[in-house]
Enzyme design. Structure first.
Site, short mmCIF file in Angstrom:
data_model
loop_
_atom_site.label_atom_id
_atom_site.label_comp_id
_atom_site.label_asym_id
_atom_site.label_seq_id
_atom_site.Cartn_x
_atom_site.Cartn_y
_atom_site.Cartn_z
N GLN A 131 0.85 -1.20 0.00
CA GLN A 131 0.00 0.00 0.00
C GLN A 131 0.88 1.24 0.00
OE1 GLN A 131 -3.39 -0.60 3.04
NE2 GLN A 131 -1.88 -2.14 3.53
N ASP A 134 6.30 4.63 -1.40
CA ASP A 134 7.66 5.17 -1.20
C ASP A 134 8.76 4.47 -2.00
OD1 ASP A 134 8.09 2.75 0.25
OD2 ASP A 134 7.51 3.72 2.13
N HIS A 149 -1.51 1.43 -4.27
CA HIS A 149 -1.96 2.83 -4.21
C HIS A 149 -1.09 3.75 -5.06
CE1 HIS A 149 -3.95 1.81 -0.10
NE2 HIS A 149 -4.71 1.48 -1.12
N CYS A 180 3.66 23.01 -19.25
CA CYS A 180 2.43 23.54 -19.87
C CYS A 180 1.69 24.49 -18.93
CB CYS A 180 1.51 22.39 -20.30
SG CYS A 180 0.49 21.71 -18.97
N GLY A 217 2.89 -4.50 8.91
CA GLY A 217 2.82 -3.05 9.12
C GLY A 217 1.63 -2.35 8.50
N GLU A 245 0.96 -3.75 17.01
CA GLU A 245 -0.41 -3.62 17.54
C GLU A 245 -1.32 -4.65 16.89
OE1 GLU A 245 -1.17 -1.14 19.67
OE2 GLU A 245 0.71 -0.01 19.48
N ALA A 262 8.75 -4.40 12.30
CA ALA A 262 9.01 -5.20 11.10
C ALA A 262 10.49 -5.61 10.98
CB ALA A 262 8.59 -4.43 9.86
P1 NAD Z 1 -1.45 2.92 8.79
O1 NAD Z 1 -0.74 4.22 8.88
O2 NAD Z 1 -2.93 2.94 8.83
O3 NAD Z 1 -0.99 1.97 9.98
C1 NAD Z 1 0.36 1.73 10.28
C2 NAD Z 1 0.47 0.38 10.95
O4 NAD Z 1 1.84 0.10 11.18
C3 NAD Z 1 -0.23 0.30 12.32
O5 NAD Z 1 -1.01 -0.88 12.36
C4 NAD Z 1 0.93 0.23 13.31
O6 NAD Z 1 0.62 -0.52 14.46
C5 NAD Z 1 1.98 -0.46 12.47
N1 NAD Z 1 3.38 -0.25 12.89
C6 NAD Z 1 3.89 0.74 13.67
N2 NAD Z 1 5.21 0.59 13.82
C7 NAD Z 1 5.57 -0.53 13.13
C8 NAD Z 1 6.79 -1.20 12.90
N3 NAD Z 1 7.95 -0.75 13.39
N4 NAD Z 1 6.77 -2.33 12.15
C9 NAD Z 1 5.61 -2.80 11.64
N5 NAD Z 1 4.41 -2.18 11.81
C10 NAD Z 1 4.40 -1.06 12.55
O7 NAD Z 1 -0.89 2.20 7.51
P2 NAD Z 1 -1.65 1.48 6.29
O8 NAD Z 1 -2.47 0.37 6.82
O9 NAD Z 1 -0.61 1.20 5.28
O10 NAD Z 1 -2.66 2.56 5.73
C11 NAD Z 1 -2.22 3.88 5.45
C12 NAD Z 1 -2.41 4.34 4.02
O11 NAD Z 1 -1.55 5.46 3.85
C13 NAD Z 1 -1.96 3.34 3.00
O12 NAD Z 1 -2.97 3.34 2.08
C14 NAD Z 1 -0.69 3.92 2.36
O13 NAD Z 1 -0.87 4.01 0.98
C15 NAD Z 1 -0.59 5.34 2.85
N6 NAD Z 1 0.73 5.71 3.45
C16 NAD Z 1 1.88 5.28 2.87
C17 NAD Z 1 3.10 5.62 3.42
C18 NAD Z 1 4.35 5.12 2.74
O14 NAD Z 1 4.38 4.98 1.52
N7 NAD Z 1 5.42 4.83 3.50
C19 NAD Z 1 3.16 6.38 4.58
C20 NAD Z 1 1.95 6.83 5.15
C21 NAD Z 1 0.74 6.47 4.57
ZN ZN Z 2 1.27 19.66 -18.38
#
Ligand code: NAD
Ligand code: ZN
Length: 277
Positions: A131, A134, A149, A180, A217, A245, A262
């Protein structure tokens, strides 16, 4: 069915099958679960991973939810929704995109990403469904990454669709513009936008086919991504969660949750897997 990125919880889907857990998760210690995960990985033919923002926290990228999450500071529906972007791109750039660019431009993979790359190298893992936007799974070495995403690596002109590499976009003026004159936006999916069809189709197929899904995560509340472990489970796969969590998947879908970050958990699983394979 056309799926839009939304924040419904998946309880409706989670309640449709499976009985209560067979054992009390609290009584099973971490070392046992690491060993169990290594054995399950060794036995599985087709392994896939679904990852979320949590796997990139140790690379310095804040998640949406949880401690230090962006949502402690703003309302996602105000900022990360397509309507907000269309209404006021400068505001979305100032509050969300600019900061994200500064962080993502310099972020490097951590042990969580490297662990999944190692699993691919060991011939265990083929596809990562992420999801995240990055690009850190590709940077770590995974070669088949479905960006559910979209990606933050590119910006797209909202007028002519010309693409620009994000790291090379000049942000001295906000919002940055195309040659543009159109405003640039990330090539990522905002809330209220459609999931890229190819990504959704392939992910469902892979979830359907796998023997084991590592869910790393993710808070598992963003739909339709959170349905992938449900599809895997419904079709006989093991679902192994790695997260500090509990999530809505933990009691009803996951076979077990390995409670931890992770990077640390992946390191321990790989170490054990190398011993037994
Ligand atoms: P989320 O932000 O909803 O939840 C983060 C999850 O990571 C939580 O369940 C938390 O408990 C867990 N977590 C915290 N520390 C951790 C660790 N050290 N190791 C493993 N897990 C850990 O994330 P989501 O479910 O991916 O949903 C958020 C949406 O936002 C996604 O759709 C994503 O596209 C986007 N997003 C992406 C990024 C990125 O690309 N890095 C950053 C922020 C949001
Ligand atoms: Zn353009």
């Amino acid at each position: 069915m056309i799926w839009f990125l939304s924040c419904e919880t998946s309880d409706r889907h989670l309640n449709t099958f499976l009985g209560p857990q067979q054992f009390d998760l609290n009584e099973v210690n971490m070392k046992e679960l690491i060993k169990q995960a290594a054995e399950d990985l060794a036995a599985a033919g087709k392994v896939t991973a679904l990852t979320g923002a949590g796997i990139s926290i140790e690379s310095g990228i804040p998640p949406f939810r949880g401690k230090g999450g962006l949502w402690e500071r703003f309302d996602p529906m105000e900022i990360a929704h397509i309507d907000a972007l269309m209404r006021d791109p400068a505001k979305v750039w100032t509050i969300l995109v600019k900061e994200m660019k500064e962080i993502v431009d310099t972020a490097v993979p951590n042990d969580g990403h490297k662990g999944l790359a190692k699993l691919e190298e060991m011939g265990k893992l083929k596809t990562v469904i992420t999801q995240n936007i990055d690009g850190l799974h590709q940077a770590a070495g995974n070669t088949d990454v479905i960006e559910f995403h979209g990606t933050f690596a590119w910006q797209r002109c909202m007028d002519c669709s010309r693409e620009y590499e994000t790291s090379k976009v000049d942000i001295s003026e906000i919002p940055p513009r195309c040659s543009c004159g159109g405003i640039l936006r990330p090539d990522a999916v905002f809330f209220g936008e459609m999931i890229p069809q190819e990504a959704l189709w392939r992910s469902r197929q892979i979830a359907f086919d796998c023997d084991l899904m590592l869910v790393v995560g993710t808070s598992a509340v963003v739909q339709p991504a959170a349905l992938m472990p449900v599809i895997a489970k419904e079709n006989g796969a093991k679902v192994v969660e790695i997260n500090p969590e509990r999530t809505p998947l933990t009691d009803e879908i996951s076979d077990y949750l390995i409670t931890g970050g992770a990077g640390d958990v992946m390191n321990q699983i790989i170490e054990k897997l190398e011993q037994i394979s």
